[in-house]
Design a protein around this motif. Structure first.
Motif, short mmCIF file in Angstrom:
data_model
loop_
_atom_site.label_atom_id
_atom_site.label_comp_id
_atom_site.label_asym_id
_atom_site.label_seq_id
_atom_site.Cartn_x
_atom_site.Cartn_y
_atom_site.Cartn_z
N PRO A 47 82.69 53.69 1.45
CA PRO A 47 82.85 52.27 1.11
C PRO A 47 81.51 51.56 1.27
N PRO A 48 80.95 50.98 0.20
CA PRO A 48 79.58 50.47 0.25
C PRO A 48 79.37 49.34 1.24
N SER A 49 80.40 48.57 1.54
CA SER A 49 80.23 47.44 2.45
C SER A 49 79.87 47.87 3.86
N PHE A 50 80.17 49.11 4.23
CA PHE A 50 80.04 49.53 5.63
C PHE A 50 78.91 50.54 5.88
N GLU A 51 78.42 51.20 4.83
CA GLU A 51 77.35 52.19 4.97
C GLU A 51 77.74 53.32 5.92
N VAL A 52 78.94 53.84 5.74
CA VAL A 52 79.45 54.95 6.54
C VAL A 52 80.16 55.92 5.61
N LEU A 53 80.48 57.10 6.12
CA LEU A 53 81.34 58.03 5.41
C LEU A 53 82.74 57.97 6.02
#
Length: 223
Positions: A47-53
């Protein structure tokens, strides 16, 4: 054509559909990488908003190996919850993140992680702080860049001494991995990766220098 995915239980199909729907809420063009083997499916999304996998697993009825990147929206459309199966859509060209996944082994538990109520409380407090600070900006500073700066400052904070950034906890809550009730949670580490694990899914984030503790594997491309 790849054989359909047959889930061990119809609830596995329901849970995967819910996860894909949440990913698509943040990115309508989201892709997911699927890896399967030994009766288990792992679905990776970013999810691009969080910068995580974000990682969701499901039990399968067969042991057929699989490694493919597909459209999250197309996969969601092909899940038949009542039948407990899914037809795989055609592969897509994987985004850059899909070629760099967390290692499969070597994880160790990191102490100091609060319980679910404490993690959710941290997210609630951070959201409140963001709204207060953004709302209190003078008119000439109410820009997207200034709001993004405030957000980066808040969500980059870590949970105690664990090193886990708050944005990873926010992602876990937003994707349904942190329910309102108490469930077992754990923080795991290997190399430059941290992984927040709950019974509903995991959030992985890189915290160290690039190139440490990475698993780089080929991304399947169409044609």
């Amino acid at each position: 054509m790849t054989a359909p995915l047959h889930f061990a239980d119809a609830r596995e199909a329901d849970d995967l559909a819910a996860f894909l729907a949440r990913l698509l809420h943040y990115d309508r063009a989201a892709a997911v990488r699927l890896q399967a083997g030994s009766g288990a499916l792992a679905v990776f999304g970013r999810p691009p908003s969080f910068e995580v996998l974000a990682i969701r697993t499901a039990a399968l009825l067969d042991d057929t190996p699989l490694d493919v990147t597909v459209s999250a929206g197309q996969l969601l459309d092909e899940i038949a919850e009542s039948e407990g199966k899914a037809i795989l859509p055609e592969p897509v060209t994987g985004p850059p993140w899909a070629g760099v996944l967390p290692p499969r082994g070597g994880w160790r538990e990191v102490p100091g992680l609060p319980r679910v109520a404490g993690l959710r409380g941290s997210v609630t407090a951070a959201v409140g702080e963001f709204r207060a600070r953004a709302g209190g900006l003078p008119e000439e500073r109410r820009t997207r860049a200034e709001r993004d700066r405030i957000g980066r400052e808040i969500w980059s904070r870590t949970i105690g001494a664990t090193g886990l950034p708050l944005r990873a906890v926010h992602a876990a809550q937003s994707l349904g991995f942190l329910p309102p009730h108490e469930v077992p949670v754990a923080l795991l580490a290997t190399g430059s990766w941290l992984r927040l694990r709950t019974p509903y899914g995991s959030i992985a984030v890189r915290t160290g220098a690039a190139g440490t503790g990475l698993t780089v594997t080929a991304v399947q491309r169409p044609g």
